[in-house]
Design a protein around this motif. Structure first.
Motif, PDB file in Angstrom:
ATOM      1  N   LYS A   1       1.164  -0.589  -0.538  1.00  0.00           N
ATOM      2  CA  LYS A   1       0.075   0.004   0.198  1.00  0.00           C
ATOM      3  C   LYS A   1       1.199   0.564  -0.052  1.00  0.00           C
ATOM      4  O   LYS A   1       0.719   2.363  -0.781  1.00  0.00           O
ATOM      5  N   ARG A   2       1.333   1.075   0.785  1.00  0.00           N
ATOM      6  CA  ARG A   2       2.672   2.239   0.919  1.00  0.00           C
ATOM      7  C   ARG A   2       3.581   2.523  -0.877  1.00  0.00           C
ATOM      8  O   ARG A   2       3.683   3.928  -1.240  1.00  0.00           O
ATOM      9  N   ILE A   3       3.794   1.626  -1.140  1.00  0.00           N
ATOM     10  CA  ILE A   3       4.226   1.757  -2.556  1.00  0.00           C
ATOM     11  C   ILE A   3       3.508   2.291  -3.001  1.00  0.00           C
ATOM     12  O   ILE A   3       3.695   3.052  -4.773  1.00  0.00           O
ATOM     13  N   SER A   4       2.140   1.960  -3.371  1.00  0.00           N
ATOM     14  CA  SER A   4       1.343   2.232  -4.523  1.00  0.00           C
ATOM     15  C   SER A   4       1.045   3.663  -4.297  1.00  0.00           C
ATOM     16  O   SER A   4       1.475   4.236  -4.979  1.00  0.00           O
ATOM     17  N   GLU A   5       0.674   4.007  -2.967  1.00  0.00           N
ATOM     18  CA  GLU A   5       0.788   5.198  -2.604  1.00  0.00           C
ATOM     19  C   GLU A   5       1.436   6.151  -3.410  1.00  0.00           C
ATOM     20  O   GLU A   5       1.368   7.584  -3.558  1.00  0.00           O
TER      21      GLU A   5
ATOM     22  N   MET B   1       3.422   5.749  -5.909  1.00  0.00           N
ATOM     23  CA  MET B   1       3.390   5.579  -7.318  1.00  0.00           C
ATOM     24  C   MET B   1       2.213   6.344  -7.025  1.00  0.00           C
ATOM     25  O   MET B   1       2.324   7.771  -8.255  1.00  0.00           O
ATOM     26  N   GLN B   2       0.961   6.845  -6.952  1.00  0.00           N
ATOM     27  CA  GLN B   2       0.412   7.616  -7.346  1.00  0.00           C
ATOM     28  C   GLN B   2       0.729   8.981  -7.258  1.00  0.00           C
ATOM     29  O   GLN B   2       0.702   9.861  -8.045  1.00  0.00           O
ATOM     30  N   ALA B   3       1.899   9.043  -5.640  1.00  0.00           N
ATOM     31  CA  ALA B   3       2.337  10.310  -6.017  1.00  0.00           C
ATOM     32  C   ALA B   3       3.343  11.062  -6.661  1.00  0.00           C
ATOM     33  O   ALA B   3       3.133  12.315  -6.708  1.00  0.00           O
ATOM     34  N   ILE B   4       4.119  10.422  -7.106  1.00  0.00           N
ATOM     35  CA  ILE B   4       5.518  11.312  -7.965  1.00  0.00           C
ATOM     36  C   ILE B   4       4.706  10.997  -9.321  1.00  0.00           C
ATOM     37  O   ILE B   4       4.553  11.260 -10.173  1.00  0.00           O
ATOM     38  N   THR B   5       3.701  10.081  -9.677  1.00  0.00           N
ATOM     39  CA  THR B   5       3.164  10.075 -11.136  1.00  0.00           C
ATOM     40  C   THR B   5       1.494  11.499 -11.292  1.00  0.00           C
ATOM     41  O   THR B   5       0.993  11.054 -11.741  1.00  0.00           O
ATOM     42  N   ALA B   6       1.322  11.903  -9.957  1.00  0.00           N
ATOM     43  CA  ALA B   6       0.181  12.599 -10.018  1.00  0.00           C
ATOM     44  C   ALA B   6       1.054  13.831 -10.833  1.00  0.00           C
ATOM     45  O   ALA B   6       1.450  14.378 -11.398  1.00  0.00           O
ATOM     46  N   ASN B   7      -0.512  14.051 -11.975  1.00  0.00           N
ATOM     47  CA  ASN B   7      -0.984  15.196 -13.478  1.00  0.00           C
ATOM     48  C   ASN B   7       0.555  15.441 -13.792  1.00  0.00           C
ATOM     49  O   ASN B   7       0.424  16.172 -14.099  1.00  0.00           O
ATOM     50  N   ILE B   8       1.147  13.930 -14.375  1.00  0.00           N
ATOM     51  CA  ILE B   8       2.158  13.242 -15.758  1.00  0.00           C
ATOM     52  C   ILE B   8       1.093  12.359 -15.983  1.00  0.00           C
ATOM     53  O   ILE B   8       1.871  11.309 -16.499  1.00  0.00           O
ATOM     54  N   PRO B   9       0.636  13.218 -17.244  1.00  0.00           N
ATOM     55  CA  PRO B   9       0.071  12.500 -17.821  1.00  0.00           C
ATOM     56  C   PRO B   9       0.767  11.456 -18.943  1.00  0.00           C
ATOM     57  O   PRO B   9       2.029  12.210 -20.007  1.00  0.00           O
TER      58      PRO B   9
ATOM     59  N   THR C   1      13.543  10.979  -8.136  1.00  0.00           N
ATOM     60  CA  THR C   1      14.682  11.663  -6.433  1.00  0.00           C
ATOM     61  C   THR C   1      13.475  11.922  -5.669  1.00  0.00           C
ATOM     62  O   THR C   1      13.849  11.288  -5.386  1.00  0.00           O
ATOM     63  N   SER C   2      12.392  12.549  -6.295  1.00  0.00           N
ATOM     64  CA  SER C   2      11.649  13.108  -4.835  1.00  0.00           C
ATOM     65  C   SER C   2      11.422  11.516  -4.187  1.00  0.00           C
ATOM     66  O   SER C   2      10.473  11.598  -2.839  1.00  0.00           O
ATOM     67  N   ALA C   3      10.873  10.179  -5.204  1.00  0.00           N
ATOM     68  CA  ALA C   3      10.977   9.508  -3.817  1.00  0.00           C
ATOM     69  C   ALA C   3      11.588   8.982  -3.100  1.00  0.00           C
ATOM     70  O   ALA C   3      11.116   7.746  -2.158  1.00  0.00           O
TER      71      ALA C   3
ATOM     72  N   HIS D   1       4.439  17.813  -3.874  1.00  0.00           N
ATOM     73  CA  HIS D   1       4.247  17.456  -2.563  1.00  0.00           C
ATOM     74  C   HIS D   1       4.600  14.815  -2.321  1.00  0.00           C
ATOM     75  O   HIS D   1       2.776  14.917  -2.151  1.00  0.00           O
ATOM     76  N   ILE D   2       5.282  14.446  -1.659  1.00  0.00           N
ATOM     77  CA  ILE D   2       5.771  13.536  -1.589  1.00  0.00           C
ATOM     78  C   ILE D   2       5.740  13.442   0.225  1.00  0.00           C
ATOM     79  O   ILE D   2       6.507  14.264   0.710  1.00  0.00           O
ATOM     80  N   PRO D   3       4.522  12.864   0.591  1.00  0.00           N
ATOM     81  CA  PRO D   3       4.429  12.574   2.784  1.00  0.00           C
ATOM     82  C   PRO D   3       5.953  12.299   2.666  1.00  0.00           C
ATOM     83  O   PRO D   3       6.168  11.134   1.872  1.00  0.00           O
ATOM     84  N   VAL D   4       6.458  12.338   3.602  1.00  0.00           N
ATOM     85  CA  VAL D   4       8.149  11.908   3.966  1.00  0.00           C
ATOM     86  C   VAL D   4       7.267  10.569   4.708  1.00  0.00           C
ATOM     87  O   VAL D   4       8.500   9.198   4.258  1.00  0.00           O
ATOM     88  N   GLY D   5       6.420   9.594   5.110  1.00  0.00           N
ATOM     89  CA  GLY D   5       6.313   9.096   5.155  1.00  0.00           C
ATOM     90  C   GLY D   5       6.038   7.570   4.162  1.00  0.00           C
ATOM     91  O   GLY D   5       6.697   6.688   4.560  1.00  0.00           O
ATOM     92  N   LEU D   6       6.393   8.009   3.194  1.00  0.00           N
ATOM     93  CA  LEU D   6       6.261   7.354   1.327  1.00  0.00           C
ATOM     94  C   LEU D   6       7.441   7.687   1.573  1.00  0.00           C
ATOM     95  O   LEU D   6       7.798   6.471   0.390  1.00  0.00           O
ATOM     96  N   THR D   7       8.916   8.775   1.306  1.00  0.00           N
ATOM     97  CA  THR D   7       9.761   8.376   0.651  1.00  0.00           C
ATOM     98  C   THR D   7      10.800   6.874   1.609  1.00  0.00           C
ATOM     99  O   THR D   7      10.493   6.876   2.690  1.00  0.00           O
ATOM    100  N   VAL D   8      12.125   6.703   0.307  1.00  0.00           N
ATOM    101  CA  VAL D   8      12.175   5.855   1.071  1.00  0.00           C
ATOM    102  C   VAL D   8      13.575   6.372   0.570  1.00  0.00           C
ATOM    103  O   VAL D   8      14.090   7.046   0.738  1.00  0.00           O
TER     104      VAL D   8
END
Length: 283
Positions: free
Chosen positions: A5-9, A11-19, A56-58, A162-169
């Motif tokens: 679930k964390r990786i899924s979220e 991926m959603q965050a770093i691909t947002a609004n890049i069609p 890199t933001s991930a 914005h990538i929530p810190v808790g999701l980053t690796v």
């Protein structure tokens, strides 16, 4: 929160609004996480810098060495860097060419991304690193009209996300996950598909070094791992049927072959309806 679930979220965050570039970002993320060098190719204005920023933001507190078109000196050691990125790479500059070779051999733990608008077969052959680059991530030249309209209606600035810190690796997580990824088993289906692609390469005089097969296999294992599995599936190999192979002719040959290989594998247990009579109640 589970890792899947964390990786899924993430991926959603770093691909947002890049069609229509989501797959490129996701594949680049996997390659970066397992430390496999790749060439990010796209025409000028296709969004290469934006894709790199999203990848890199991930990663949290990542130390990056960025090198541009101009001839630059590398630092004495790359050991302190988590990523080395060549942006707008020019393979016709001898210093840039030498720097890439040094980075590939001496980068230690650092992931390596090379981006440019020169076709992969030209850039990699000219730099003499074709056999050392795991895959090509090719960005589309444009976007569809529907995707463009949706993008234009997006109120936020797509260059800042914005990538929530808790999701980053973190660096420790990256190292730990890579150890776990190595333990993932290759299924019979996966090995069959890899073997059949290898046969296609042999039959068409396409050279794929062993190190590249190992690197691609690690990405397949990573896809399974982040989906919460300890064994790979056919779906984890889907990226092998995309233009990751470099030369246009090579891409066409392997992509066409991959489609047939997967279709035959999926249908292997289905009876031949045309040639063999069957009772529908018994199926």
């Amino acid at each position: 929160m589970t890792l899947t679930k964390r990786i899924s979220e993430l991926m959603q965050a770093i691909t947002a609004n890049i069609p229509e570039r989501e797959f490129c970002i996701q594949l680049g993320f996997l390659a970066t996480l397992v430390g496999k060098p790749f060439y990010l190719y796209g025409r000028s204005g296709s969004g290469k810098a934006l894709v790199i920023d999203r990848i890199t933001s991930a990663f949290r507190n990542v130390k990056i060495l960025k090198l541009g078109k101009r001839e630059q000196e590398l630092p004495p050691s790359l050991d302190s860097y988590d990523m080395v990125i060549f942006q707008s790479f020019n393979p016709f500059e001898e210093k840039n060419k030498a720097n890439v070779h040094i980075a590939i051999e001496d980068r230690s733990k650092a992931s390596l991304i090379i981006s440019g608008d020169i076709r992969p077969e030209v850039a990699l052959n000219r730099t003499e690193i074709t056999d050392k680059i795991t895959l090509i991530v090719a960005l589309p030249d444009s976007i569809s009209s529907d995707a463009l309209c949706n993008l234009l209606m997006t109120p936020s600035d797509i260059s800042h996300t914005h990538i929530p810190v808790g999701l980053t690796v973190t660096a420790d997580e990256k190292a730990q996950w890579n150890d776990e990824i190595k333990k993932v088993s290759l299924s019979e289906d996966t090995l069959y598909i890899i073997g059949e692609i290898a046969k296609t390469c042999d039959e068409n005089n396409i050279y794929v070094p062993i190190r590249k097969w190992i690197a691609l296999t690690n990405i397949i294992k990573a896809a399974a791992f982040f989906n919460g599995r300890q064994e790979t599936r056919i779906t984890d190999t889907f990226f092998l049927g995309t233009p990751i192979w470099g030369r246009t002719m090579t891409n066409t040959t392997i992509i066409d072959s991959y489609k047939n290989i997967v279709r035959n594998r999926i249908l292997k247990e289905i009876p031949d309806i045309i040639n063999n009579p069957y009772d529908a109640d018994d199926l």
